[in-house]
Design a protein around this motif. Structure first.
Motif, PDB file in Angstrom:
ATOM      1  N   THR A  84      -1.464   0.443   8.961  1.00  0.00           N
ATOM      2  CA  THR A  84      -2.280  -0.746   9.186  1.00  0.00           C
ATOM      3  C   THR A  84      -1.379  -1.965   9.301  1.00  0.00           C
ATOM      4  O   THR A  84      -0.523  -2.190   8.446  1.00  0.00           O
ATOM      5  CB  THR A  84      -3.277  -0.932   8.031  1.00  0.00           C
TER       6      THR A  84
ATOM      7  N   HIS B 132       0.803  -1.199   0.000  1.00  0.00           N
ATOM      8  CA  HIS B 132       0.000   0.000   0.000  1.00  0.00           C
ATOM      9  C   HIS B 132       0.840   1.254   0.000  1.00  0.00           C
ATOM     10  O   HIS B 132       0.563   2.184  -0.751  1.00  0.00           O
ATOM     11  CB  HIS B 132      -0.936  -0.012   1.209  1.00  0.00           C
TER      12      HIS B 132
ATOM     13  N   SER C  77      -4.622   3.955   9.081  1.00  0.00           N
ATOM     14  CA  SER C  77      -4.453   3.791   7.640  1.00  0.00           C
ATOM     15  C   SER C  77      -2.969   3.624   7.332  1.00  0.00           C
ATOM     16  O   SER C  77      -2.174   3.313   8.223  1.00  0.00           O
ATOM     17  CB  SER C  77      -5.074   4.980   6.902  1.00  0.00           C
ATOM     18  N   TYR C  78      -2.590   3.868   6.058  1.00  0.00           N
ATOM     19  CA  TYR C  78      -1.256   3.514   5.591  1.00  0.00           C
ATOM     20  C   TYR C  78      -0.268   4.673   5.536  1.00  0.00           C
ATOM     21  O   TYR C  78       0.836   4.527   5.025  1.00  0.00           O
ATOM     22  CB  TYR C  78      -1.362   2.865   4.208  1.00  0.00           C
TER      23      TYR C  78
ATOM     24  N   ASP D  31      -8.407   1.208   7.774  1.00  0.00           N
ATOM     25  CA  ASP D  31      -8.310   1.099   6.320  1.00  0.00           C
ATOM     26  C   ASP D  31      -7.417  -0.099   6.019  1.00  0.00           C
ATOM     27  O   ASP D  31      -6.277  -0.162   6.465  1.00  0.00           O
ATOM     28  CB  ASP D  31      -7.705   2.385   5.750  1.00  0.00           C
ATOM     29  N   ALA D  32      -7.953  -1.071   5.276  1.00  0.00           N
ATOM     30  CA  ALA D  32      -7.236  -2.327   5.033  1.00  0.00           C
ATOM     31  C   ALA D  32      -7.377  -2.760   3.583  1.00  0.00           C
ATOM     32  O   ALA D  32      -8.262  -2.297   2.851  1.00  0.00           O
ATOM     33  CB  ALA D  32      -7.770  -3.426   5.949  1.00  0.00           C
ATOM     34  N   ASP D  33      -6.500  -3.658   3.177  1.00  0.00           N
ATOM     35  CA  ASP D  33      -6.604  -4.282   1.853  1.00  0.00           C
ATOM     36  C   ASP D  33      -7.935  -5.012   1.748  1.00  0.00           C
ATOM     37  O   ASP D  33      -8.349  -5.728   2.661  1.00  0.00           O
ATOM     38  CB  ASP D  33      -5.442  -5.260   1.664  1.00  0.00           C
ATOM     39  N   SER D  34      -8.628  -4.847   0.633  1.00  0.00           N
ATOM     40  CA  SER D  34      -9.982  -5.380   0.495  1.00  0.00           C
ATOM     41  C   SER D  34     -10.025  -6.900   0.524  1.00  0.00           C
ATOM     42  O   SER D  34     -10.973  -7.490   1.053  1.00  0.00           O
ATOM     43  CB  SER D  34     -10.623  -4.861  -0.793  1.00  0.00           C
TER      44      SER D  34
ATOM     45  N   ASP E  94      -9.143  -0.085  -1.365  1.00  0.00           N
ATOM     46  CA  ASP E  94      -9.007  -0.336   0.059  1.00  0.00           C
ATOM     47  C   ASP E  94     -10.404  -0.459   0.638  1.00  0.00           C
ATOM     48  O   ASP E  94     -11.382  -0.023   0.018  1.00  0.00           O
ATOM     49  CB  ASP E  94      -8.282   0.814   0.746  1.00  0.00           C
ATOM     50  N   SER E  95     -10.505  -1.008   1.838  1.00  0.00           N
ATOM     51  CA  SER E  95     -11.789  -1.111   2.517  1.00  0.00           C
ATOM     52  C   SER E  95     -11.714  -0.487   3.902  1.00  0.00           C
ATOM     53  O   SER E  95     -10.690  -0.590   4.582  1.00  0.00           O
ATOM     54  CB  SER E  95     -12.217  -2.572   2.650  1.00  0.00           C
TER      55      SER E  95
ATOM     56  N   THR F 249     -17.250  -4.728   5.082  1.00  0.00           N
ATOM     57  CA  THR F 249     -16.388  -3.753   4.411  1.00  0.00           C
ATOM     58  C   THR F 249     -17.178  -2.800   3.519  1.00  0.00           C
ATOM     59  O   THR F 249     -18.191  -3.172   2.922  1.00  0.00           O
ATOM     60  CB  THR F 249     -15.345  -4.457   3.518  1.00  0.00           C
TER      61      THR F 249
END
Length: 372
Positions: free
Chosen positions: A91, A4, A60-61, A111-114, A282-283, A147
């Motif tokens: 994250t 990310h 988040s990232y 906020d994360a990878d979907s 992102d989700s 999500t």
């Protein structure tokens, strides 16, 4: 996570003043009751001072992406709701698991990878409350049980218009045609990671109907990939992909749309085909056992507003997830929006649930092919 942070249009760190949520009381006990008002939820709104006195954390990232999220949605939500919201990150899935396993959850909205988030629904992440979150302006099929999209971009085909402008490649079949379109191709190739992109492109190029992609035929896909391996240049980060395009080292590239936009803005003579582009997002999620889930849902609902999403796009170049959002962009910026008229309809349908179930084995197979 590296995947990310690397894809961001810039790499600036979140301002040094970021406070660690765990050190500042984030996730503290909510007021005796939270009154979010009556009537149906409306994205982008929150009852004035409904969360007064509550500490929360948004994770988040980092980089320009999290700064954009903070300015576009999180800080305005704090001002309207009365909550004090602290930024944390990046994250970290191990940290999320540790918090949930120990029943000491200090992160409120993550906020994360979907694909990761899809796999953790009901395990590390809790179902979202759609009586509080208005998802009516999210494109159909993108909101899940646990999500909602935080933003969207895409894996696209970029090509050197000076070389192919008179007869440009239009889709992944052309990307794999080294006779008609000679030259080096950039493609993501990160050992230890696998995501939608290479396998889908190979199968479509080999004649698989877009609506018949899943379950992915990995053997067939890697055979097709192998057919152009001498022409491939692998990138591990978004920055590397952008540099390959800007330097002219490659003539075609499978690249994230934001990185393609940045390269073109920097003067690279490239153009993008959105035929068969692959959505990436992102989700926004809420960890299981979060102390104040009602407040977390309220923040997510506010984040999804049209005004907030437009501002986020203006600050980050990612496409808005609210269909009513109208970001103020120049013509070049507008042309790279994956949610733009005539673009969204050209996307390949990615089965995130399938990927969530099979990602570990896909990582193993992808890593084996890369090292072969």
């Amino acid at each position: 996570m590296p995947k990310h942070s690397a894809r961001l249009a810039g790499t600036a760190a979140v301002a040094a003043s970021l406070l660690l949520a765990t050190a500042c009381g984030a996730g503290s006990t909510a007021p005796a009751s939270i009154d979010l008002g009556s009537g149906p939820a409306a994205a982008g709104t929150v009852k004035k001072d409904a969360l007064s006195g509550l500490n929360m954390s948004f994770v988040s990232y980092g980089g320009v992406y999290q700064e954009g999220q903070q300015k576009a949605a999180v800080d305005p939500f704090a001002q309207e709701s009365g909550a004090k919201i602290l930024q944390d990150g990046p994250t970290d899935y191990a940290k999320i698991k540790a918090q949930v396993d120990s029943s000491n959850v200090t992160w409120d909205v993550i906020d994360a990878d979907s694909i990761w988030a899809e796999a953790q629904c009901g395990t590390l992440l809790q179902p979202l409350d759609y009586t509080i979150i208005d998802k009516s302006k999210i494109p159909e099929g993108l909101a899940g049980e646990c999500t909602v999209p935080a933003m969207q971009y895409g894996m696209v085909l970029a090509y050197n218009k000076n070389k192919f402008g008179a007869n440009p490649p239009k889709g992944w079949k052309d990307f794999y045609d080294t006779t008609k379109f000679p030259g080096k191709r950039a493609i993501s190739g990160n050992p230890g990671d696998s995501a939608p992109g290479p396998f889908e492109s190979a199968l479509v190029a080999d004649g698989v109907a877009p609506d018949q992609l899943y379950p992915l035929d990995v053997d067939r896909a890697t055979k097709k990939l192998q057919s152009i391996r001498p022409n491939l240049v692998f990138w591990k980060t978004g920055a590397e992909a952008q540099q390959l395009v800007e330097s002219g080292e490659v003539d075609l590239a499978m690249i994230w749309s934001g990185r393609a936009y940045a390269a073109v803005k920097n003067g690279a003579p490239f153009q993008v085909s959105f035929d068969q582009w692959m959505p990436v997002m992102d989700s926004l999620t809420v960890p299981k056992n979060a102390k104040n889930p009602k407040a977390s849902m309220a923040l997510i609902n506010y984040y999804l507003g049209a005004q907030q999403q437009a501002k986020l796009t203006e600050l980050t170049s990612y496409s808005p997830i609210n269909t009513d959002a109208k970001p103020n962009l120049d013509e070049l910026g507008k042309s790279f929006l994956t949610t733009g008229p005539g673009t969204a309809e050209k996307a390949l349908k990615i089965d995130s649930k399938w990927w969530a179930q099979h990602q570990p084995e896909m990582i193993e197979k992808w890593s084996a092919w890369l090292g072969g």
